[in-house]
Design an enzyme around this catalytic site. Structure first.
Site, PDB file in Angstrom:
ATOM      1  N   GLU B  47       1.278  -4.362   2.488  1.00 38.07           N
ATOM      2  CA  GLU B  47       2.668  -3.900   2.558  1.00 38.07           C
ATOM      3  C   GLU B  47       3.423  -4.429   3.776  1.00 38.07           C
ATOM      4  OE1 GLU B  47       0.051  -1.938   1.934  1.00 38.07           O
ATOM      5  OE2 GLU B  47       0.462  -0.691   0.169  1.00 38.07           O
ATOM      6  N   PHE B 109      -3.047  14.222  -1.581  1.00 40.25           N
ATOM      7  CA  PHE B 109      -3.603  12.876  -1.587  1.00 40.25           C
ATOM      8  C   PHE B 109      -2.498  11.846  -1.350  1.00 40.25           C
ATOM      9  CE2 PHE B 109      -4.801   9.003  -4.018  1.00 40.25           C
ATOM     10  CZ  PHE B 109      -5.805   8.577  -3.152  1.00 40.25           C
ATOM     11  N   GLN B 110      -2.760  10.950  -0.443  1.00 39.88           N
ATOM     12  CA  GLN B 110      -1.805   9.906  -0.041  1.00 39.88           C
ATOM     13  C   GLN B 110      -0.458  10.475   0.389  1.00 39.88           C
ATOM     14  OE1 GLN B 110      -1.876   6.684  -3.011  1.00 39.88           O
ATOM     15  NE2 GLN B 110      -3.528   5.730  -1.836  1.00 39.88           N
ATOM     16  N   LYS B 159       7.423  11.701  -6.322  1.00 35.07           N
ATOM     17  CA  LYS B 159       7.033  11.200  -7.635  1.00 35.07           C
ATOM     18  C   LYS B 159       7.679  11.981  -8.782  1.00 35.07           C
ATOM     19  CE  LYS B 159       2.952   9.839 -10.278  1.00 35.07           C
ATOM     20  NZ  LYS B 159       1.476   9.762 -10.304  1.00 35.07           N
ATOM     21  N   MET B 479      -0.793 -16.997  24.692  1.00 43.20           N
ATOM     22  CA  MET B 479       0.137 -16.472  25.688  1.00 43.20           C
ATOM     23  C   MET B 479      -0.577 -15.522  26.644  1.00 43.20           C
ATOM     24  SD  MET B 479       3.140 -16.768  26.871  1.00 43.20           S
ATOM     25  CE  MET B 479       4.534 -17.163  25.822  1.00 43.20           C
TER      26      MET B 479
END
Lengths: 169, 575
Positions: B47, B109-110, B159, B479
């Site tokens: 993502e 969940f999630q 949802k 760097m």
């Protein structure tokens, strides 16, 4: 833009926000992540239920007032910000307090309370619950006066404020 | 209509043609109507990649980048990309799935507190709880993302309000959508008296510099900037976020200022008596130690975000407003009331003296050495089309790319300036290529960065975005290594990666890319030319570059810009 000048450590902002969930978290989060300190914060709905009003007393030693106001103004849910110069604001705070009040000291306590303009909310065997509304400084002074009696519990609301009315208002 | 269909339709109404994302449980119902939509979805492999692709797309096209991910880990994986876009003012809209309204707050969940987590890394975010509100909130999200100072906006969608199987998803579509944003009114006009004062200061300045930041690009103001510079003859510095906003080949261009800016840009700002800051925010990487920055300069500061005015450096004239509007007003004033008669002859000759004595420089390659990274950038620059888009990662390669490329067009340089997000380049290049399919897009990447987001080359291959990756492989976190060499007595702590593991060529090939490895300077041109000729799949060139090479000039941390460290070959020259 810092109208408070060097004499004032605190400045009051009256902030109108949308009355939506999470708005207080946005304001508090902004203060936290930018390192601005809040001295006092009061929140309540306004007469229009779409909006709430926050009265925020900002510690000017933590950040310039101008930055605080501009960053607040960037929050999408902040509708209006009014800066109240400490000299031109009417500020009030409510304190309720439970103090030790043995019967033999009660008269003395009530006399102090009357002089300050407070009220007796409740009386117990050895304790009294009092309230006082006033400018924050007067609340501070009254709190000091009560201390020798023995403060059991004390709660202050934080201050709310509106600008002083113009004479022709 | 249900909420999921409404969401897709609302995105279509905003003109969204590309959506970068990855589905999951909570956002599943929205992926179904997507099949019937005109919107093309690009399926990413992580993502974070979707976020940087949306960013690259927005930088390259000027249109908001849009991404869609699921709840919980999907949302947390885009946080870096949101923060990156927030610091660089990139217009993006991120749709996240959320657990059903009734499950919010139950550690489902999630589930994660997406709006809470992203509050400080977005311009604004929304949690929508009613299907009926979806079209309005989407419209508000795009409005907020693209107006005023642009930025990322997140819309969290539970949802149940998009799931056609759930009664809560029922809604009635109306084409008449009214926004409800009483606290949002981005002001773009400028104050006329401030413009007049600023114009007076420009007229009387003997050592003026136009200090140009990314805001010029956001305001689509490159053309009027050029008019202002040419009208007044004032030199221009372009910050890391503004490379390309003013042509590097222009006589008045001094290049990039700041920690790794070139000597003339840094010193001209330092010695100026007037800085006209246009869409720039006096970032610490530009100013060096603040109390020693441009000590004699008065400041005109133009920014659309009033909170930037006076935040870091006090402005003598602070102009809140759109850069293009402000510059047009300045030009009008200067044309009407004259350019003044300040004598800038001495200033111009000082500038050309600095340019002559202190050009960007590196030491010539010697047999036995690995490649000079600066030389590789120069060859990439010279062998690629003039309007090539360059997307960079973060580190030494980023600074060399910014220094040694010649940017002559706006929107050809895409990088992570504010957050400094390693791994930005490959997904950002994909997003740019997706938005500008006819342009050559080079990702300039380091080996440390490459390992963070290389998986998106799979996306590039499968979805048909033939970007090119120039991998500057010095087997170090370069760097950090440079700082350890210069400031930590060459005590190298956890900066060595590995020259041969992974095998970048095989890795790239396994992801469907054409892959090459270049060790010899004589092979550089052929490899680049070959890569520029390939347009049916991504290309990765593993350039083996010198680990010891350092980025110069450099302002050490905590030093003022007057203490700029020049390359060793220029150390003894008088300043």
């Amino acid at each position: 833009m810092n109208v408070a000048g060097p004499d004032y450590r605190y400045h009051t902002l009256v902030v109108t926000v949308e009355n939506k969930s999470g708005v207080l978290a946005r304001v508090a989060g902004l203060f936290a992540r930018r390192g601005f300190n809040i001295e006092s914060l009061a929140v309540a709905p306004t007469d229009d239920d779409r909006f709430s009003r926050l009265t925020i007393v900002v510690d000017l030693e933590s950040a310039p007032l101008e930055q605080v106001v501009k960053q607040l103004d960037k929050l999408v849910n902040v509708v209006e910000i009014r800066e109240l110069h400490p000299g031109s604001a009417v500020e009030r705070e409510l304190m309720i307090v439970t103090v030790e009040a043995e019967p033999d000291r009660r008269d003395e306590l009530v006399e102090q309370l009357d002089r300050a303009g407070g009220k007796v909310l409740s009386v117990g065997a050895d304790r009294m619950m009092l309230s006082l509304v006033g400018p924050p400084k007067r609340i501070d002074e009254f709190e000091d006066l009560l201390r020798p009696f023995g403060i059991v519990e004390l709660q202050r609301t934080g201050r709310v404020a509106l600008p002083v009315l113009d004479e022709d208002a | 209509m249900d909420g999921g269909q409404a969401l897709i339709r609302a995105l279509e109404n905003e003109g969204v043609d590309l959506l970068f994302g990855l589905p999951g449980g909570a956002i599943l119902p929205v992926y179904d109507p997507l099949i019937d939509s005109s919107i093309r979805h690009v399926l990413v492999r992580h993502e974070q990649g979707a976020g940087h692709m949306a960013s690259g797309y927005a930088h390259a096209t000027g249109r908001p980048g849009v991404m869609m991910v699921t709840s919980g880990p999907g949302a947390t994986n885009v946080v870096t990309a949101l923060c990156d876009a927030h610091l660089d003012s990139v217009p993006m809209v991120c749709i996240t799935g959320q657990v059903p309204v009734g499950a919010i707050g139950t550690d489902a969940f999630q589930e994660c507190d997406t709006t809470g987590i992203t509050m400080s890394v977005t311009k604004h975010n929304f949690l929508v709880t009613e299907a009926q509100d979806i079209p309005r909130v989407v419209k508000e999200a795009f409005h907020i993302a693209t107006t005023g100072r642009p930025g990322p906006v997140l819309v969290d969608i539970p949802k149940d309000i998009v799931d056609p199987g759930n009664p809560a998803s029922a809604m009635e579509w109306s084409d008449d959508i009214e926004m409800d944003l009483p606290g949002y009114d981005p002001d773009t006009g400028v104050d006329a008296s401030d413009i007049a004062t600023a114009a007076d200061m420009i007229r009387s300045a003997e050592r003026p510099v136009l200090y140009v930041g990314g805001g010029i690009l956001k305001a689509r103001a490159a053309e009027v900037l050029r008019q202002l510079a040419e009208l007044t003859g004032i030199h221009v510095v372009t910050t890391l976020m503004a490379r390309g906003a003013f042509p590097d080949s222009h006589d008045l261009c001094l290049g990039m200022p700041g920690m790794h800016g070139n000597f003339t840009a840094v010193t001209a700002m330092q010695e100026a008596d007037l800085l006209v800051a246009l869409g720039a925010r006096f970032d610490d990487r530009v100013t060096g130690r603040l109390d020693g920055f441009a000590p004699d300069a008065r400041v005109v500061h133009v920014d659309i975000d009033s909170a930037e005015l006076g935040k870091v450096r006090r402005a003598d004239v602070a102009i809140q407003g759109d850069c293009r509007v402000a510059i047009e007003a300045l030009i009008a004033d200067l044309q009407a009331n004259g350019l003044g008669d300040a004598d800038r002859g001495a200033w111009r000759s000082r500038i050309s003296g600095w340019q002559e004595r202190f050009p960007l420089a590196y030491e010539a390659w010697e047999p036995g050495q690995a490649l000079k990274p600066q030389y590789v950038i120069e060859r990439l620059r010279d062998l690629s089309p003039d309007d090539t888009i360059v997307a960079s990662g973060v580190g030494q390669h980023q600074m060399w790319a910014s220094q040694y490329w010649r940017f002559d067009h706006p929107y050809t340089w895409i990088n992570s300036g504010g957050l400094g997000t390693m791994g930005y380049s490959i997904p950002a290049a994909i997003g740019a290529k997706a938005g500008m399919p006819d342009r050559t897009v080079w990702a300039v990447d380091g080996d440390g960065c490459f390992q963070m987001t290389a998986q998106e080359l799979v996306t590039a291959t499968v979805e048909g975005f033939p970007i090119k990756v120039a991998l500057f492989n010095n087997s170090y976190l370069g760097m950090v290594r440079q700082w350890q060499e210069m400031f930590y007595d060459e005590r190298y702590s956890e900066v060595f990666l590995s020259k041969d593991v992974p095998d970048y060529k095989m890795w790239a090939q396994s992801m469907g890319c054409e892959a090459m490895r270049v060790d010899d300077p004589d092979e550089i041109d052929d490899a680049i030319t070959k890569a520029n000729g390939i347009d049916d799949r991504p290309v990765v060139i593993d350039f083996r570059v010198m680990a010891e090479e350092k980025v110069y000039p450099m302002v050490p941390a905590g030093a003022t810009n007057s203490d700029l460290v020049v390359p060793p070959s220029q150390a003894d020259l008088s300043r």
